[in-house]
Design a protein around this motif. Structure first.
Motif: not given
Length: 77
Positions: A11, A21, A23, A26
């Motif tokens: 992350p 943040e 990941q 993502e």
């Protein structure tokens, strides 16, 4: 807004996205004008959805008003 996928192994915090943040793997939305700043890092970010083309300025598309010459004034002799 454009969308990109984070390809990193861990992350990361992205200050430009309000210190969000992100990941691994993502997909996040990024501002259209900053899209190139992400996808120029192909080892870190992958394009998912490119920015939409800018909307045309409606004032440019409006038909021009027809202008006619003024009639000359008649003078009384």
């Amino acid at each position: 807004m454009a969308r990109v996928r984070f390809l990193g192994p861990e992350p990361v915090t992205v200050p430009e996205l309000a210190s969000r943040e992100v990941q691994p793997d993502e997909v996040v939305e990024v501002p259209d004008e900053r899209f190139d700043g992400y996808v120029c890092q192909p080892g870190t970010w992958e394009a998912v959805e490119e920015p939409r083309p800018p909307e045309p300025d409606r004032t440019e598309l409006a038909p021009l008003a027809k202008k006619t010459a003024a009639r000359p004034q008649k003078t009384e002799d």
